[in-house]
Write an enzyme that holds these catalytic residues in place. Structure first.
Site, short mmCIF file in Angstrom:
data_model
loop_
_atom_site.label_atom_id
_atom_site.label_comp_id
_atom_site.label_asym_id
_atom_site.label_seq_id
_atom_site.Cartn_x
_atom_site.Cartn_y
_atom_site.Cartn_z
N CYS A 80 0.84 -1.20 0.00
CA CYS A 80 0.00 0.00 0.00
C CYS A 80 0.88 1.25 0.00
O CYS A 80 1.66 1.46 0.93
CB CYS A 80 -0.92 -0.02 1.22
SG CYS A 80 -1.78 1.52 1.53
N CYS A 114 0.07 3.57 2.91
CA CYS A 114 0.59 3.02 4.18
C CYS A 114 2.11 3.22 4.26
O CYS A 114 2.65 3.51 5.34
CB CYS A 114 0.26 1.54 4.31
SG CYS A 114 -1.50 1.17 4.16
N ASP A 125 20.23 18.20 -32.46
CA ASP A 125 21.55 18.63 -32.91
C ASP A 125 21.86 17.80 -34.16
O ASP A 125 21.49 16.63 -34.23
CB ASP A 125 22.59 18.38 -31.82
CG ASP A 125 23.99 18.65 -32.31
OD1 ASP A 125 24.25 19.79 -32.71
OD2 ASP A 125 24.81 17.71 -32.31
#
Length: 688
Positions: A11, A14, A387
């Site tokens: 979780c 949590c 570039d």
């Protein structure tokens, strides 16, 4: 700081709360609990017993060095859910056959087995007035039992336990995919000693200059150079390229690549912690914990979402009986169901699994995204500035044309000036046979004219070598002007040699366009990139010829390094802009863009400055990176829509009084399963 591997983290919310608790301990203020990588970093002085207790309160624990757990092995959530489900199923078979108190006892047993962890955490939170999913579920379970809804209370506990298990399973799948990626690092190497004997050492003990033997099938222990032996080498772990590369003495090797055949003697050029592989693994690990703006918003939203749901649940319990003559029992039941709908798990999971899957998928292709925020940004890019030299072209110019007006000094001056330069064009000129055969002269001074060329003093006379911008001091004849125009029309970069009065001669230099550049632009445009822009210091005609060949939409030529940065700053005001380069002079432009992308075989400064690194020496895999990023962004949006949409539907069901406890938790579990499965499909994407 010490680092510990964790297990049992399922979780994200949590994990954040546990990190907050650990930071309150003495010396714990800098602690980091990383949910995505399942790791904990703490200072030496932190009380680890207290840390273990904090982790244990949420079902998580440390994993020791041997990979075993630091607590006794008990049943996991999956086993608990199965046991409680069997008990719940048995009640239907026994209903009417046993006394009611036996049935209630069986329901309580099933509730306790599936929900005891949530229940105790929720009770602790209630005493501290801390409201999260555990608090909501505890209130819902107590309320359901209080009004005698034993079946639904049991089903809620079982479904919630299953929901937690599936959350952990989905995140663990994403983590294990990442961990497989990180296992490419070799563990040992066979080092050759001065007396010719061999010893096996850990790769962390290798030093620059050590000689190692690499047998067929073994991994190259660190970056190095082949001193003896021939072989084909699999560099997929570094570059993402599946085809092996033939290697011979004098050629470079990446640590972590695999020697397919033969015996190689390799001189280590970098200690392992400085090697390409070590940097890749470090970047990948760090990337897991960098939050995207979407994740940060969801986390902030979740803090207010849960209390808001509790307020809505209270209103559902109180207002219908007071205003619409609804029953108190029915309204109380509906309010409990609303509490369950308030679970933010699916919402919080909507982003991290998708982001982790996207970073992992790109890393497998040799594309290193330094954080979820950069992956999210990549999917929003509308314009790309390239570039030219070394990016769209091979960066290996050759002399294709030479105009000589004063042969006696022309080649000698070119040789004297360019031999002190490491510029690719200088190397191209030095490779010309006539320059190599010229008399050797020694400059007394050499000064760089930024973006233009070089001024040198040779035998008390000043010479200029560079573009036509170095010719401000010289009056050009019509013939020389015509030669300059002709070479530029042919698409050549000019290197002109002059003294203070006249032009001695000029070289026409051309850089080959990369083969993939021709198809790259089409693929990028098909992915929704509106503008492809080439930035170069070359002359407009030279740049225009390359641009026409590869199909970029815009060209900006004759740019000095500082002008390139200014142009990037200007371009990004109009749309989300990525800048792609490989040289040291590209680093400022990479930093200026909304997103900097460096080619991995470029300079260290470009790689360190960039937000995304392509470990190949070409842009062939760039479109796949965009595809993955766009897929991740789409998945996150879908996940948020699913997570919130199912909750809105469930809340609307309270109006006619159709919302039940089991449907509420089933809707939440359904959202969790869907967002997890959809996120994991990113790992299954096929490359194009």
């Amino acid at each position: 700081m010490k680092e510990y591997k964790l297990q049992g983290l399922s979780c994200a919310n949590c994990a954040a709360e546990m990190e907050e608790e650990i930071r309150k301990l003495n010396h714990g203020e800098d602690s980091e609990l990383q949910f995505s990588s399942s790791k904990l970093r703490v200072q030496d002085g932190v009380d680890m017993e207290k840390v273990r207790r904090i982790l244990k309160s949420d079902g998580a624990s440390l994993v020791d060095d041997e990979g075993s757990h630091d607590h006794s092995h008990g049943p996991n959530m999956k086993q608990l859910v199965i046991i409680s489900s069997l008990i719940f199923g048995a009640t239907f078979l026994l209903e009417g056959m046993v006394a009611p108190f036996v049935m209630i006892g069986m329901y309580l047993a099933a509730i306790a087995i599936s929900g005891y962890q949530t229940f105790w955490k929720g009770l602790k939170n209630l005493t501290r007035l801390k409201f999260n999913i555990d608090t909501l579920m505890t209130i819902a379970l107590i309320g359901a039992v209080a009004i005698g809804e034993w079946k639904e209370a049991t089903l809620v506990a079982i479904l919630f336990g299953l929901n937690e298990y599936l959350e952990g399973l989905g995140m663990e799948k994403a983590r294990s995919s990442m961990e497989q990626l990180l296992k490419v690092a070799p563990k040992q190497a066979t080092r050759l000693l001065a007396d010719g004997t061999e010893e096996v050492v850990g790769i962390e003990d290798l030093q620059e200059g050590d000689l190692v033997l690499v047998k067929a099938g073994e991994k190259i222990p660190s970056d190095g150079v082949i001193m003896a032996g021939y072989s084909s080498v699999n560099e997929a772990a570094i570059t993402g390229e599946s085809l092996p590369v033939d290697k011979k003495p004098g050629e470079k090797l990446f640590g972590g690549s695999i020697n397919n055949e033969g015996l190689l003697k390799v001189e280590i050029s970098k200690a392992y912690h400085d090697s390409s592989l070590a940097k890749i693994l470090q970047l990948v690990e760090e990337a897991q914990e960098r939050k995207t703006p979407t994740e940060l918003f969801i986390n902030r939203f979740a803090k207010y979402y849960t209390p808001l749901i509790m307020v809505i649940a209270g209103l559902v319990m109180v207002f219908p009986p007071l205003l619409f003559s609804a029953t108190w029992g029915g309204s109380f039941y509906q309010g409990l169901a609303v509490l369950i709908v308030g679970c933010p798990c699916a919402l919080i999971l909507s982003s991290p699994i998708a982001i982790l899957s996207g970073i992992t998928k790109n890393a497998r292709n040799g594309i290193l995204v330094k954080g979820g925020a950069f992956l999210e940004q990549l999917g929003k890019i509308e314009s790309i500035a390239f570039d030219k030299t070394g990016t769209l072209t091979k960066g290996e110019p050759k002399v294709h044309a030479v105009n000589v007006y004063e042969e006696e000094r022309f080649f000698s001056v070119a040789h004297a000036v360019e031999r002190n330069s490491s510029h690719p064009i200088a190397r191209a000129i030095l490779e010309d046979e006539r320059v190599q055969q010229a008399d050797s002269l020694e400059p007394s001074s050499v000064d760089t004219i930024p973006g233009k060329g070089v001024r040198a003093v040779i035998e008390d006379q000043t010479y200029y070598v560079g573009s036509e911008q170095t010719l401000t001091h010289v009056t050009l004849s019509e013939g020389i002007k015509a030669d300059i125009d002709k070479l530029k029309e042919d698409g050549f970069t000019l290197v002109i040699v002059s003294d203070e009065k006249e032009v001695l001669g000029m070289f026409g230099v051309a850089d080959e366009v990369r083969e993939e550049s021709r198809t790259l632009m089409k693929r990028l445009h098909s992915l929704g990139i509106k503008h492809t822009i080439m930035l170069t210091g070359d002359h407009e005609k030279t740049a225009g010829k390359v641009a026409a060949e590869i199909g970029v939409t815009d060209v900006h030529a004759q740019l000095l390094p500082d002008q390139k940065v200014e142009k990037v700053d200007e371009l990004k005001r109009n749309s989300k802009l990525a800048m792609i380069g490989d040289g040291i002079n590209d680093a400022p432009a990479l930093a200026m863009a909304d997103l900097g992308i460096a080619m991995g075989k470029g300079t260290d400064s470009a790689i360190e400055t960039a937000d995304i690194v392509l470990m190949q020496d070409h842009l062939g895999k760039l479109p796949n990176a965009f595809r993955i990023a766009k897929r991740v962004n789409a998945v996150v949006k879908w996940n948020i829509g699913i997570a919130l949409g199912l909750k809105v539907i469930a809340l609307l069901l309270t109006i006619p009084g159709w919302l039940t406890l089991w449907f509420a938790i089933l809707a939440d579990m359904g959202a969790t399963i869907l967002v997890t499965l959809i996120s994991l499909t990113i790992l299954l994407m096929k490359d194009e």
